[in-house]
Design an enzyme around this catalytic site. Sequence first.
Site, mmCIF file in Angstrom:
data_model
loop_
_atom_site.group_PDB
_atom_site.id
_atom_site.type_symbol
_atom_site.label_atom_id
_atom_site.label_comp_id
_atom_site.label_asym_id
_atom_site.label_seq_id
_atom_site.Cartn_x
_atom_site.Cartn_y
_atom_site.Cartn_z
ATOM 1 N N SER A 69 28.297 25.275 -66.020
ATOM 2 C CA SER A 69 28.698 26.405 -66.841
ATOM 3 C C SER A 69 29.864 25.962 -67.704
ATOM 4 C CB SER A 69 29.111 27.578 -65.950
ATOM 5 O OG SER A 69 29.639 28.624 -66.751
ATOM 6 N N LYS A 130 11.633 28.649 -74.238
ATOM 7 C CA LYS A 130 11.009 29.015 -75.507
ATOM 8 C C LYS A 130 11.984 29.821 -76.335
ATOM 9 C CE LYS A 130 10.696 32.864 -75.200
ATOM 10 N NZ LYS A 130 11.736 33.922 -74.979
HETATM 11 N N1 LIG Z 1 10.657 32.292 -69.783
HETATM 12 C C1 LIG Z 1 11.231 33.458 -69.539
HETATM 13 O O1 LIG Z 1 10.765 34.228 -68.704
HETATM 14 C C2 LIG Z 1 12.468 33.816 -70.286
HETATM 15 C C3 LIG Z 1 13.021 32.947 -71.191
HETATM 16 N N2 LIG Z 1 14.192 33.234 -71.822
HETATM 17 C C4 LIG Z 1 14.760 32.226 -72.732
HETATM 18 O O2 LIG Z 1 15.861 31.636 -72.039
HETATM 19 C C5 LIG Z 1 16.934 31.386 -72.929
HETATM 20 C C6 LIG Z 1 18.173 32.119 -72.396
HETATM 21 O O3 LIG Z 1 17.962 33.497 -72.403
HETATM 22 P P1 LIG Z 1 18.854 34.480 -71.466
HETATM 23 O O4 LIG Z 1 18.660 34.156 -70.043
HETATM 24 O O5 LIG Z 1 18.574 35.847 -71.887
HETATM 25 O O6 LIG Z 1 20.301 34.033 -71.947
HETATM 26 P P2 LIG Z 1 21.737 34.519 -71.514
HETATM 27 O O7 LIG Z 1 22.253 35.475 -72.542
HETATM 28 O O8 LIG Z 1 21.762 34.940 -70.096
HETATM 29 O O9 LIG Z 1 22.605 33.190 -71.743
HETATM 30 C C7 LIG Z 1 22.268 31.958 -71.315
HETATM 31 C C8 LIG Z 1 23.505 31.138 -70.954
HETATM 32 O O10 LIG Z 1 23.829 30.301 -72.046
HETATM 33 C C9 LIG Z 1 25.145 29.839 -71.872
HETATM 34 N N3 LIG Z 1 25.803 29.780 -73.184
HETATM 35 C C10 LIG Z 1 26.240 28.657 -73.775
HETATM 36 N N4 LIG Z 1 26.795 28.919 -74.944
HETATM 37 C C11 LIG Z 1 26.709 30.241 -75.111
HETATM 38 C C12 LIG Z 1 27.138 31.095 -76.135
HETATM 39 N N5 LIG Z 1 27.755 30.633 -77.228
HETATM 40 N N6 LIG Z 1 26.902 32.410 -75.982
HETATM 41 C C13 LIG Z 1 26.272 32.881 -74.894
HETATM 42 N N7 LIG Z 1 25.840 32.102 -73.883
HETATM 43 C C14 LIG Z 1 26.070 30.795 -73.992
HETATM 44 C C15 LIG Z 1 25.837 30.798 -70.910
HETATM 45 O O11 LIG Z 1 26.073 30.108 -69.693
HETATM 46 P P3 LIG Z 1 27.523 29.687 -69.201
HETATM 47 O O12 LIG Z 1 28.472 30.756 -69.654
HETATM 48 O O13 LIG Z 1 27.388 29.644 -67.733
HETATM 49 O O14 LIG Z 1 27.844 28.360 -69.811
HETATM 50 C C16 LIG Z 1 24.797 31.886 -70.699
HETATM 51 O O15 LIG Z 1 24.826 32.412 -69.417
HETATM 52 C C17 LIG Z 1 16.440 31.795 -74.295
HETATM 53 O O16 LIG Z 1 15.943 30.672 -74.965
HETATM 54 C C18 LIG Z 1 15.304 32.768 -74.020
HETATM 55 O O17 LIG Z 1 14.338 32.772 -75.041
HETATM 56 C C19 LIG Z 1 14.867 34.371 -71.556
HETATM 57 C C20 LIG Z 1 14.372 35.295 -70.666
HETATM 58 C C21 LIG Z 1 13.103 35.101 -70.009
HETATM 59 O O1 LIG Z 2 10.984 35.213 -72.662
HETATM 60 C C1 LIG Z 2 11.378 36.319 -72.379
HETATM 61 C C2 LIG Z 2 10.595 37.151 -71.439
HETATM 62 O O2 LIG Z 2 10.811 38.519 -71.540
HETATM 63 C C3 LIG Z 2 12.014 39.066 -72.064
HETATM 64 C C4 LIG Z 2 11.834 40.538 -72.313
HETATM 65 O O3 LIG Z 2 11.433 41.220 -71.159
HETATM 66 C C5 LIG Z 2 12.474 38.299 -73.282
HETATM 67 O O4 LIG Z 2 13.636 38.837 -73.878
HETATM 68 C C6 LIG Z 2 12.652 36.869 -72.908
HETATM 69 O O5 LIG Z 2 13.260 36.056 -73.868
#
Ligand SMILES: NC(=O)C1=CN([C@@H]2O[C@H](COP(=O)(O)OP(=O)(O)OC[C@H]3O[C@@H](n4cnc5c(N)ncnc54)[C@H](OP(=O)(O)O)[C@@H]3O)[C@@H](O)[C@H]2O)C=CC1
Ligand SMILES: O=C1CO[C@H](CO)[C@@H](O)[C@@H]1O
Length: 363
Positions: A69, A130
């Site tokens: 992190s 993604k």
């Molecule tokens: N396959 C799936 O089911 C899903 C995929 N996703 C994908 O996963 C990725 C992350 O999404 P999500 O989990 O919603 O992300 P989050 O908003 O939870 O953030 C991800 C992490 O990125 C780190 N980070 C580093 N730099 C920054 C910054 N400048 N601002 C904010 N966070 C930062 C932080 O970790 P730290 O502070 O610990 O360094 C943060 O916890 C995206 O690409 C999204 O498309 C999202 C949800 C579901």
């Molecule tokens: O990949 C994903 C799966 O679903 C979420 C919504 O429910 C999205 O926001 C995320 O980025």
Amino acid sequence: MEVRDGLVEAAAVCDHRPGSRRFLGPRTPGGADTMTLRWGILGCARISRRGLIPGIEGSRTGELAAIASRDGAKARAWGAEFRIPRPHDSYEALVADPDLDAVYIPLPNELHAPWVKAAADAGKHVLCEKPLALDAAEAAAMVAHCRDRGVILMEAFMWRHQPRTRGLLGHLAGGLIGELRLVRASFSFPIEAGDWRLDPARGGGAVWDVGCYGVSTARLFAGTEPEGIRARAHFGPSGVDMSLAATLSFPGGVLASIDCSFEQPFRCAYELVGTRGVIEVPDAYLPPAASPALAHVRTIGSGSDSDAGTDRSRVLEFPAVDQYAEMVDAFAASVAAGRLLAPAEDGLAQMRALDAVLAAARD
Ligand SMILES: NC(=O)C1=CN([C@@H]2O[C@H](COP(=O)(O)OP(=O)(O)OC[C@H]3O[C@@H](n4cnc5c(N)ncnc54)[C@H](OP(=O)(O)O)[C@@H]3O)[C@@H](O)[C@H]2O)C=CC1
Ligand SMILES: O=C1CO[C@H](CO)[C@@H](O)[C@@H]1O
């Protein structure tokens, strides 16, 4: 790569980290080999809690070894909560950790490219969330970078690893609904104010976030890349697409209708329509891991006298699995084989299609 008696010689494939990998042997006689991988995760992302952390724990092949992190205290708290032995207080430290085989990147989208490249430079295989990149040019550079360094790069489309997805591909090939003519896919949810997905500089927008699933679905079942794309969108005050609807045409006569939104209730489904039937897939991309995954099939008679009135409805049931664990195991099998078992550079082709969809909507 050396192949002996159906076994791929891992050391030859992965010689940048000799001694770090252990074979589990072939999954099926003559099938893909696999191996254990020690994983590190960049950032304490929301998705990791319900996605890759339980996925690695539930996999046959993964070992959760490190998390990083920007805030060391957060990494240590997650380390304690999820029993991750090595919490790092910077992403640089995790990427340099010599006891890791693979890195998972669940960062906001604009951080995918720099950290994929950094992980590849350190000889780590990379599973990246993604969308792979902010556009196709960036994705092409990432793919080339990883290929040059001999590491696997895979876009984390977990839904493609469901037994249901594989099963439906088989049913389509077997002619269950005749010739595929239409793929319809929807993914929408009401976004919260302040989400980074509303910021264009961070790779925000509905099509990048959830429309990508529909595009991935259409490409997978059509088995090829779109040749024509039309799209319309509603853009929000920040400039990102809040709702988008697209029509794609594929060689061979398959059409796709895809919609996505940040301003509609949660919907997550696809439908495959063939010349002789329809398959409806509920909970398509986020199915509950604890219950069987379903697909509703309706097939029609041929229209001949003997076949009249033979319409049939039935429900196909697929095993309850954790799709993230399936993805972790598929990734390990790809590393063992020295190539992606899903078509190579699929993430790049996906980004090209997404670029074209957004460009059509902005046109
Ligand atoms: N396959 C799936 O089911 C899903 C995929 N996703 C994908 O996963 C990725 C992350 O999404 P999500 O989990 O919603 O992300 P989050 O908003 O939870 O953030 C991800 C992490 O990125 C780190 N980070 C580093 N730099 C920054 C910054 N400048 N601002 C904010 N966070 C930062 C932080 O970790 P730290 O502070 O610990 O360094 C943060 O916890 C995206 O690409 C999204 O498309 C999202 C949800 C579901
Ligand atoms: O990949 C994903 C799966 O679903 C979420 C919504 O429910 C999205 O926001 C995320 O980025």
